[in-house]
Design a protein around this motif. Sequence first.
Motif, PDB file in Angstrom:
ATOM      1  N   ARG A 129      55.910  58.760 -14.047  1.00  0.00           N
ATOM      2  CA  ARG A 129      55.761  57.292 -14.453  1.00  0.00           C
ATOM      3  C   ARG A 129      55.464  56.840 -15.556  1.00  0.00           C
ATOM      4  O   ARG A 129      55.846  55.774 -16.067  1.00  0.00           O
ATOM      5  CB  ARG A 129      54.587  56.835 -13.481  1.00  0.00           C
ATOM      6  CG  ARG A 129      54.999  56.724 -11.807  1.00  0.00           C
ATOM      7  CD  ARG A 129      54.235  55.832 -11.108  1.00  0.00           C
ATOM      8  NE  ARG A 129      54.725  55.730  -9.812  1.00  0.00           N
ATOM      9  CZ  ARG A 129      55.707  54.955  -9.257  1.00  0.00           C
ATOM     10  NH1 ARG A 129      56.309  53.952 -10.053  1.00  0.00           N
ATOM     11  NH2 ARG A 129      55.809  54.877  -8.017  1.00  0.00           N
ATOM     12  N   ILE A 130      55.138  57.999 -16.629  1.00  0.00           N
ATOM     13  CA  ILE A 130      55.067  57.625 -17.901  1.00  0.00           C
ATOM     14  C   ILE A 130      56.231  58.057 -18.679  1.00  0.00           C
ATOM     15  O   ILE A 130      56.512  59.234 -19.094  1.00  0.00           O
ATOM     16  CB  ILE A 130      53.850  58.334 -18.651  1.00  0.00           C
ATOM     17  CG1 ILE A 130      52.305  57.986 -17.917  1.00  0.00           C
ATOM     18  CG2 ILE A 130      53.686  57.995 -19.995  1.00  0.00           C
ATOM     19  CD1 ILE A 130      52.121  56.505 -17.825  1.00  0.00           C
ATOM     20  N   ALA A 131      57.065  57.218 -18.626  1.00  0.00           N
ATOM     21  CA  ALA A 131      58.693  57.397 -19.123  1.00  0.00           C
ATOM     22  C   ALA A 131      58.988  57.498 -20.579  1.00  0.00           C
ATOM     23  O   ALA A 131      59.569  57.988 -21.235  1.00  0.00           O
ATOM     24  CB  ALA A 131      59.672  56.332 -18.120  1.00  0.00           C
ATOM     25  N   ASN A 132      57.917  56.736 -21.134  1.00  0.00           N
ATOM     26  CA  ASN A 132      58.263  56.605 -22.832  1.00  0.00           C
ATOM     27  C   ASN A 132      56.922  56.595 -23.398  1.00  0.00           C
ATOM     28  O   ASN A 132      56.137  55.786 -23.804  1.00  0.00           O
ATOM     29  CB  ASN A 132      58.795  55.160 -23.142  1.00  0.00           C
ATOM     30  CG  ASN A 132      60.017  55.045 -22.593  1.00  0.00           C
ATOM     31  OD1 ASN A 132      61.073  55.469 -23.060  1.00  0.00           O
ATOM     32  ND2 ASN A 132      60.398  53.937 -21.597  1.00  0.00           N
ATOM     33  N   PRO A 133      56.610  57.922 -23.586  1.00  0.00           N
ATOM     34  CA  PRO A 133      55.066  58.274 -24.161  1.00  0.00           C
ATOM     35  C   PRO A 133      54.721  57.572 -25.321  1.00  0.00           C
ATOM     36  O   PRO A 133      53.710  57.238 -25.748  1.00  0.00           O
ATOM     37  CB  PRO A 133      55.090  59.770 -24.201  1.00  0.00           C
ATOM     38  CG  PRO A 133      55.901  60.088 -23.140  1.00  0.00           C
ATOM     39  CD  PRO A 133      57.194  59.076 -23.155  1.00  0.00           C
ATOM     40  N   SER A 134      55.862  57.620 -26.214  1.00  0.00           N
ATOM     41  CA  SER A 134      55.510  57.024 -27.481  1.00  0.00           C
ATOM     42  C   SER A 134      55.084  55.447 -27.529  1.00  0.00           C
ATOM     43  O   SER A 134      54.180  54.907 -28.195  1.00  0.00           O
ATOM     44  CB  SER A 134      56.851  57.177 -28.348  1.00  0.00           C
ATOM     45  OG  SER A 134      57.696  56.551 -27.842  1.00  0.00           O
ATOM     46  N   ILE A 135      55.815  54.802 -26.805  1.00  0.00           N
ATOM     47  CA  ILE A 135      55.315  53.255 -26.585  1.00  0.00           C
ATOM     48  C   ILE A 135      54.188  53.188 -25.954  1.00  0.00           C
ATOM     49  O   ILE A 135      53.367  52.462 -26.161  1.00  0.00           O
ATOM     50  CB  ILE A 135      56.603  52.511 -25.686  1.00  0.00           C
ATOM     51  CG1 ILE A 135      58.078  52.603 -26.480  1.00  0.00           C
ATOM     52  CG2 ILE A 135      56.208  51.074 -25.495  1.00  0.00           C
ATOM     53  CD1 ILE A 135      59.053  52.138 -25.696  1.00  0.00           C
ATOM     54  N   VAL A 136      53.926  53.953 -24.926  1.00  0.00           N
ATOM     55  CA  VAL A 136      52.345  53.908 -24.096  1.00  0.00           C
ATOM     56  C   VAL A 136      51.302  54.240 -25.442  1.00  0.00           C
ATOM     57  O   VAL A 136      50.419  53.612 -25.120  1.00  0.00           O
ATOM     58  CB  VAL A 136      52.437  54.822 -23.015  1.00  0.00           C
ATOM     59  CG1 VAL A 136      51.020  54.945 -22.431  1.00  0.00           C
ATOM     60  CG2 VAL A 136      53.455  54.605 -22.048  1.00  0.00           C
ATOM     61  N   GLU A 137      51.465  55.304 -25.870  1.00  0.00           N
ATOM     62  CA  GLU A 137      50.429  55.537 -27.024  1.00  0.00           C
ATOM     63  C   GLU A 137      50.448  54.677 -27.933  1.00  0.00           C
ATOM     64  O   GLU A 137      49.087  54.270 -28.501  1.00  0.00           O
ATOM     65  CB  GLU A 137      51.152  56.950 -27.690  1.00  0.00           C
ATOM     66  CG  GLU A 137      49.789  57.581 -28.517  1.00  0.00           C
ATOM     67  CD  GLU A 137      50.002  58.921 -28.876  1.00  0.00           C
ATOM     68  OE1 GLU A 137      49.199  59.750 -29.260  1.00  0.00           O
ATOM     69  OE2 GLU A 137      51.198  59.422 -29.103  1.00  0.00           O
ATOM     70  N   THR A 138      51.442  53.911 -28.503  1.00  0.00           N
ATOM     71  CA  THR A 138      51.577  52.682 -29.597  1.00  0.00           C
ATOM     72  C   THR A 138      50.580  51.717 -28.801  1.00  0.00           C
ATOM     73  O   THR A 138      49.802  51.110 -29.480  1.00  0.00           O
ATOM     74  CB  THR A 138      52.646  52.121 -29.563  1.00  0.00           C
ATOM     75  OG1 THR A 138      53.494  53.271 -30.475  1.00  0.00           O
ATOM     76  CG2 THR A 138      52.533  50.908 -30.831  1.00  0.00           C
ATOM     77  N   GLY A 139      50.724  51.140 -27.469  1.00  0.00           N
ATOM     78  CA  GLY A 139      49.992  50.329 -26.996  1.00  0.00           C
ATOM     79  C   GLY A 139      48.444  50.509 -26.532  1.00  0.00           C
ATOM     80  O   GLY A 139      47.705  49.455 -26.516  1.00  0.00           O
ATOM     81  N   LEU A 140      48.016  51.886 -26.585  1.00  0.00           N
ATOM     82  CA  LEU A 140      46.800  51.895 -25.920  1.00  0.00           C
ATOM     83  C   LEU A 140      45.577  51.640 -26.609  1.00  0.00           C
ATOM     84  O   LEU A 140      44.663  50.951 -25.933  1.00  0.00           O
ATOM     85  CB  LEU A 140      46.662  53.685 -25.763  1.00  0.00           C
ATOM     86  CG  LEU A 140      47.201  54.345 -24.428  1.00  0.00           C
ATOM     87  CD1 LEU A 140      47.086  55.881 -24.598  1.00  0.00           C
ATOM     88  CD2 LEU A 140      46.814  53.756 -23.450  1.00  0.00           C
ATOM     89  N   PRO A 141      45.711  51.408 -28.074  1.00  0.00           N
ATOM     90  CA  PRO A 141      44.540  50.573 -28.659  1.00  0.00           C
ATOM     91  C   PRO A 141      44.221  49.477 -28.303  1.00  0.00           C
ATOM     92  O   PRO A 141      43.025  49.085 -28.058  1.00  0.00           O
ATOM     93  CB  PRO A 141      44.727  50.972 -29.925  1.00  0.00           C
ATOM     94  CG  PRO A 141      45.606  52.138 -30.418  1.00  0.00           C
ATOM     95  CD  PRO A 141      46.469  51.973 -28.919  1.00  0.00           C
ATOM     96  N   SER A 142      45.339  48.658 -28.157  1.00  0.00           N
ATOM     97  CA  SER A 142      45.056  47.121 -27.594  1.00  0.00           C
ATOM     98  C   SER A 142      44.642  47.052 -26.094  1.00  0.00           C
ATOM     99  O   SER A 142      43.716  46.296 -25.586  1.00  0.00           O
ATOM    100  CB  SER A 142      46.246  46.278 -28.011  1.00  0.00           C
ATOM    101  OG  SER A 142      47.440  47.050 -27.188  1.00  0.00           O
TER     102      SER A 142
END
Length: 313
Positions: A129-142
Amino acid sequence: MRRLLLALLVGFGLTVAAVTPASATGFQTYGSGVNVRADAYLSSAVVRTLGGPTSIDVDCQKHGDRVSTADGTSEWWAHVPALGGYVTVVYIAVPEDKLPGVPECGGDNPPPAGDDITLADVQAMFGSRIANPSIVETGLPSLNQAMKDAQINTPYRKAAFLATLVHESRLEYNIREIGDTRLYGGRGYIQLTGDFNYGPAGQYFGIDLLGNPDLALSLQWSAPIARWYWTVARNINPYADNLDMGRVNAAIGYPAGAEDQRRCDSFKSALQYLTGSVPAGVICIRPAALKGDTSKLSRTQFDSLAEQGGGLG
């Protein structure tokens, strides 16, 4: 103007101030009915209410929700140890919107990094379900900050929140609901939908979401909006505390169906990862009163329906 006048009076010693500990700075509130909250957010519990102008000793200040009055606007909140909570700086008699000479709370003691959810964590919980890891990682701090702000700070709450978002948005802060061309269609982590949500969310944060709905999928606002929905538009943490994914799903606002079980399965997967087991008593089925589309209900209306059929459990 009133804040400036009161600040001058305090400066000239014309108001009575309490003895201030060496670790704190004395200030004066103004007005009546000023709330002291458990944290620096309008969704936080009120721990007491000040009957009138009060001398307070502030040991630190914290960035939180914006509060506006006729006298000004501030996103800073003063921590008052003696009162057990935070007071918005808008109701403190200083001309500035941030208290002068007062340190920021937690500046020397940041929370341990281990408390944050990582990309590896969500990949272990939700797999493909985590299809775009780079986008997910970018958003994790917020997203991690929003979870702290919403007191999503237990395994049950984290599991419910993350399981919800992975189905809403694949944990991608900037996702637009596929095929949804409506002006106020689904956007962001929580897939904010409808002018009945864009309007209040924008008003809460002081931004024009109705005029610029794409702000809801920006890195700056996507996670705070998810926090707003979870704690202000709805009060979802108590359902997570009771392992009641049925009510969590109903609170998100779509009709009951097969999706409920899929989300409950993701909730269990997250619980297994976060606690090492799936606790007994997970509830996947909604009460009858919440089987329809609840998206347009007010928080009061939803809470009333959610109480039917046995309260939270």
